[in-house]
Design a protein around this motif. Structure first.
Motif, PDB file in Angstrom:
ATOM      1  N   VAL A 248      35.682  42.328  41.329  1.00  0.00           N
ATOM      2  CA  VAL A 248      35.447  41.930  39.942  1.00  0.00           C
ATOM      3  C   VAL A 248      34.341  40.871  39.972  1.00  0.00           C
ATOM      4  N   ALA A 249      33.404  40.989  39.067  1.00  0.00           N
ATOM      5  CA  ALA A 249      32.276  40.059  39.018  1.00  0.00           C
ATOM      6  C   ALA A 249      32.479  39.099  37.861  1.00  0.00           C
ATOM      7  N   GLU A 250      32.373  37.809  38.147  1.00  0.00           N
ATOM      8  CA  GLU A 250      32.446  36.840  37.071  1.00  0.00           C
ATOM      9  C   GLU A 250      31.149  36.873  36.268  1.00  0.00           C
ATOM     10  N   ILE A 251      31.250  36.746  34.960  1.00  0.00           N
ATOM     11  CA  ILE A 251      30.064  36.805  34.101  1.00  0.00           C
ATOM     12  C   ILE A 251      29.088  35.694  34.447  1.00  0.00           C
ATOM     13  N   SER A 252      29.591  34.568  34.904  1.00  0.00           N
ATOM     14  CA  SER A 252      28.715  33.430  35.189  1.00  0.00           C
ATOM     15  C   SER A 252      27.680  33.734  36.258  1.00  0.00           C
ATOM     16  N   ARG A 253      27.959  34.708  37.147  1.00  0.00           N
ATOM     17  CA  ARG A 253      26.980  35.010  38.189  1.00  0.00           C
ATOM     18  C   ARG A 253      25.734  35.686  37.619  1.00  0.00           C
ATOM     19  N   PHE A 254      25.821  36.209  36.413  1.00  0.00           N
ATOM     20  CA  PHE A 254      24.674  36.826  35.753  1.00  0.00           C
ATOM     21  C   PHE A 254      23.872  35.807  34.925  1.00  0.00           C
ATOM     22  N   CYS A 255      24.351  34.582  34.875  1.00  0.00           N
ATOM     23  CA  CYS A 255      23.762  33.593  33.956  1.00  0.00           C
ATOM     24  C   CYS A 255      22.692  32.743  34.627  1.00  0.00           C
ATOM     25  N   ILE A 256      21.669  32.431  33.856  1.00  0.00           N
ATOM     26  CA  ILE A 256      20.655  31.463  34.275  1.00  0.00           C
ATOM     27  C   ILE A 256      21.096  30.072  33.860  1.00  0.00           C
ATOM     28  N   GLU A 257      21.639  29.974  32.652  1.00  0.00           N
ATOM     29  CA  GLU A 257      22.249  28.739  32.190  1.00  0.00           C
ATOM     30  C   GLU A 257      23.657  29.077  31.706  1.00  0.00           C
ATOM     31  N   PRO A 258      24.600  28.137  31.765  1.00  0.00           N
ATOM     32  CA  PRO A 258      25.992  28.456  31.454  1.00  0.00           C
ATOM     33  C   PRO A 258      26.172  28.958  30.024  1.00  0.00           C
ATOM     34  N   ILE A 259      27.175  29.821  29.850  1.00  0.00           N
ATOM     35  CA  ILE A 259      27.577  30.244  28.509  1.00  0.00           C
ATOM     36  C   ILE A 259      28.976  29.671  28.236  1.00  0.00           C
ATOM     37  N   ALA A 260      29.403  29.750  26.998  1.00  0.00           N
ATOM     38  CA  ALA A 260      30.605  29.028  26.581  1.00  0.00           C
ATOM     39  C   ALA A 260      31.892  29.640  27.118  1.00  0.00           C
ATOM     40  N   ARG A 261      31.919  30.960  27.340  1.00  0.00           N
ATOM     41  CA  ARG A 261      33.189  31.619  27.673  1.00  0.00           C
ATOM     42  C   ARG A 261      33.212  32.095  29.116  1.00  0.00           C
ATOM     43  N   GLU A 262      34.409  32.120  29.686  1.00  0.00           N
ATOM     44  CA  GLU A 262      34.629  32.646  31.029  1.00  0.00           C
ATOM     45  C   GLU A 262      35.097  34.091  30.926  1.00  0.00           C
ATOM     46  N   GLY A 263      34.544  34.936  31.778  1.00  0.00           N
ATOM     47  CA  GLY A 263      34.943  36.334  31.731  1.00  0.00           C
ATOM     48  C   GLY A 263      34.628  37.063  33.010  1.00  0.00           C
ATOM     49  N   LEU A 264      35.023  38.330  33.047  1.00  0.00           N
ATOM     50  CA  LEU A 264      34.815  39.198  34.199  1.00  0.00           C
ATOM     51  C   LEU A 264      34.128  40.482  33.757  1.00  0.00           C
ATOM     52  N   VAL A 265      33.387  41.083  34.681  1.00  0.00           N
ATOM     53  CA  VAL A 265      32.808  42.408  34.479  1.00  0.00           C
ATOM     54  C   VAL A 265      33.655  43.397  35.266  1.00  0.00           C
ATOM     55  N   LEU A 266      34.155  44.411  34.596  1.00  0.00           N
ATOM     56  CA  LEU A 266      35.063  45.388  35.208  1.00  0.00           C
ATOM     57  C   LEU A 266      34.441  46.779  35.168  1.00  0.00           C
ATOM     58  N   GLY A 267      34.163  47.336  36.323  1.00  0.00           N
ATOM     59  CA  GLY A 267      33.633  48.694  36.391  1.00  0.00           C
ATOM     60  C   GLY A 267      34.752  49.723  36.387  1.00  0.00           C
ATOM     61  N   PHE A 268      34.509  50.849  35.716  1.00  0.00           N
ATOM     62  CA  PHE A 268      35.502  51.927  35.671  1.00  0.00           C
ATOM     63  C   PHE A 268      34.912  53.280  36.035  1.00  0.00           C
TER      64      PHE A 268
END
Length: 498
Positions: free
Chosen positions: A449-469
């Motif tokens: 599972v990939a955390e959304i923050s790893r795609f960010c250049i600067e932080p965003i407000a919410r924490e989340g995950l990227v889920l492939g199916f």
């Protein structure tokens, strides 16, 4: 070394009779390595050919031929009445064998200044294996291997020049024409084959665009969060990345203009924003094209999975409404077919056709013509369209399986977002859970599972995950969701304990 009258003991030589390499080649290579590696010193006597043949259970003629080859290379010499010996020249010519150093003890060679500066911003690569919940992974189990194999076999019986020769650096003309026709019919893009350039996947496309158009210090609008591989390509060419936030309507063009109105390039994924999944609204599309025209800049449209919509109808491509010729369209077959192809394309606006011709003619080795022929016939014979239609149904089923499994097992910790396109979706974590902590714990359970923050250049407000199916079956999705629930329970308990 232990010796005997028959010469040196060569018990380290092992002949694999099941190997595709001939026995003679195996023996010659083994003797050569022993001599050059110091296992046999200058002046050492080799066993007689009949003795070595008996010990290795090979034909004596095979040993004789190996000795003749090594003698021709100057590594051994035959002395009349005395036998065969390692040549004295080996002692003089053999370089000293350096001491083996641990990899972590060897001084690291310096990177170039641009690479060194860029590498501080690179994200690590996630495992690309078909398991829950790997992203960007198509359904290997549903690929029509039989149809593909017939096309491959047919082409391997065609002209050797086509199969074995150097490819056209711009791309195989029939495939360029087939892609142009497909884009006109299915993506609403009017173009000529001369505007299509075949490359080794989307990542090479980004590298070529950066090499052709970017000077150090040039400003590039980039979706935040956004595509990591493309971002790396522009960073390593010295670009100044301008993070532009994304909302439910895609790239916030007004914010981009406020931050940097004079941009050189803008990178967007309008059909299915990577990773959040938003579609760039029609209003924002026109605003982006207007901003590019005013800045004299270019827009890169990465249509990485736009073919794979499974609910409703997609918006037109950005390229399809680009009347001023500002959009560079990048497509790939990694998701619609399979990633091992390493096959993608650039659709250049008319003003950049010569630019890419110059760049590709100078630096590109081209993509193997045989691969391009396979894809061309796959498209021309109707297999591609049929495969994409089938994949849309399969991905719709797998997406729904993830939503259902999430409702059963994951709802206490996350909210999975319904999606209408592609191979993944996102899940927003409940307050207090950190995406990086969940991703790390999940990896220990063989979940990706990939955390959304790893795609960010600067932080965003919410924490989340990227889920492939896309690359896993509904059964694997169910099992993965159960495991991920255990991971989330453990992470939450650990946080509460702290």
């Amino acid at each position: 070394m232990v010796k005997r009258a028959g010469g040196a003991l060569l018990q380290s030589i092992v002949i694999d009779h099941a190997s595709s390499r001939t026995i003679g080649l195996q023996l010659t290579s083994a003797l050569r390595e022993l001599i050059l590696g110091g296992g046999l010193a200058a002046g050492d006597r080799l066993p007689a050919s009949r003795i070595l043949a008996r010990e290795l259970a090979v034909a004596r003629t095979t040993v004789t031929e190996s000795f003749e080859q090594l003698a021709a290379e100057g590594l051994i010499e035959s002395r009349v009445g005395a036998g065969t010996y390692v040549s004295d020249a080996v002692h003089a010519d053999r370089p000293a064998v350096p001491e083996v150093e641990r990899a972590d003890a060897v001084e690291r060679a310096p990177l170039s200044q641009l690479m060194a500066a860029a590498s501080d911003h690179f994200a690590h690569r996630l495992p690309h294996v078909p398991r829950a919940f790997t992203t960007a992974m198509p359904a290997f189990d549903a690929f029509p291997v039989a149809q593909w194999s017939r096309i491959v076999a047919r082409h391997w019986r065609s002209s050797r020049q086509d199969v074995l020769g150097y490819p056209d650096p711009f791309g195989h003309p029939p495939l360029r024409a087939a892609i142009a026709g497909h884009l006109r019919a299915n993506r609403g893009v009017a173009c000529s084959p001369e505007q299509i350039f075949i490359v080794a996947g989307a990542q090479q496309a980004f590298q070529l665009i950066a090499a052709a158009l970017v000077d150090p210090g040039d400003s590039i609008w980039f979706e935040n969060p956004g595509t990591i591989g493309a971002r790396n390509s522009f960073l390593v060419h010295g670009a100044e990345i301008v993070p532009v936030p994304v909302d439910d309507d895609g790239l916030v063009v007004a914010e981009g203009l406020a931050r940097c109105p004079g941009f050189k390039l803008a990178f967007v994924t309008p059909s299915h924003q990577q990773p959040l999944g938003a579609k760039l609204s029609l209003e924002r599309r026109f605003a982006l094209l207007q901003a590019a025209g005013a800045a004299g800049g270019w827009v890169i449209e990465d249509d990485w999975d736009g073919e794979l919509f499974f609910h409703g109808r997609p918006l037109p491509t950005l390229k399809g409404i680009d009347a001023a010729g500002r959009v560079i369209y990048v497509g790939t077959f990694s998701k619609t077919l399979f990633p091992a192809l390493r096959l993608g394309f650039i659709l250049a606006p008319p003003a950049l056709v010569r630019t890419f011709e110059t760049s590709l003619a100078a630096f590109s080795p081209g993509v193997p013509t045989s691969l391009q022929d396979h894809v061309c016939d796959f498209i021309a014979e109707g297999h591609f369209a049929a495969h994409v239609r089938r994949m849309r149904r399969i991905y719709a089923e797998r997406c729904q399986a993830l939503l259902d499994a999430g409702a059963r097992h994951l709802s206490p910790w996350m909210s999975i977002v319904p999606i209408a396109t592609g191979l993944h979706t996102i899940a927003w974590l409940k307050p207090g859970l950190r995406g990086a902590a969940v991703a790390g714990a999940a990896a220990e359970r063989n979940l990706t599972v990939a955390e959304i923050s790893r795609f960010c250049i600067e932080p965003i407000a919410r924490e989340g995950l990227v889920l492939g199916f896309g690359g896993i079956t509904p059964t694997q999705i169910e099992t993965g969701a159960r495991l991920l629930a255990e991971v989330l329970k453990t992470v939450e308990a650990g946080k509460l304990a702290c």
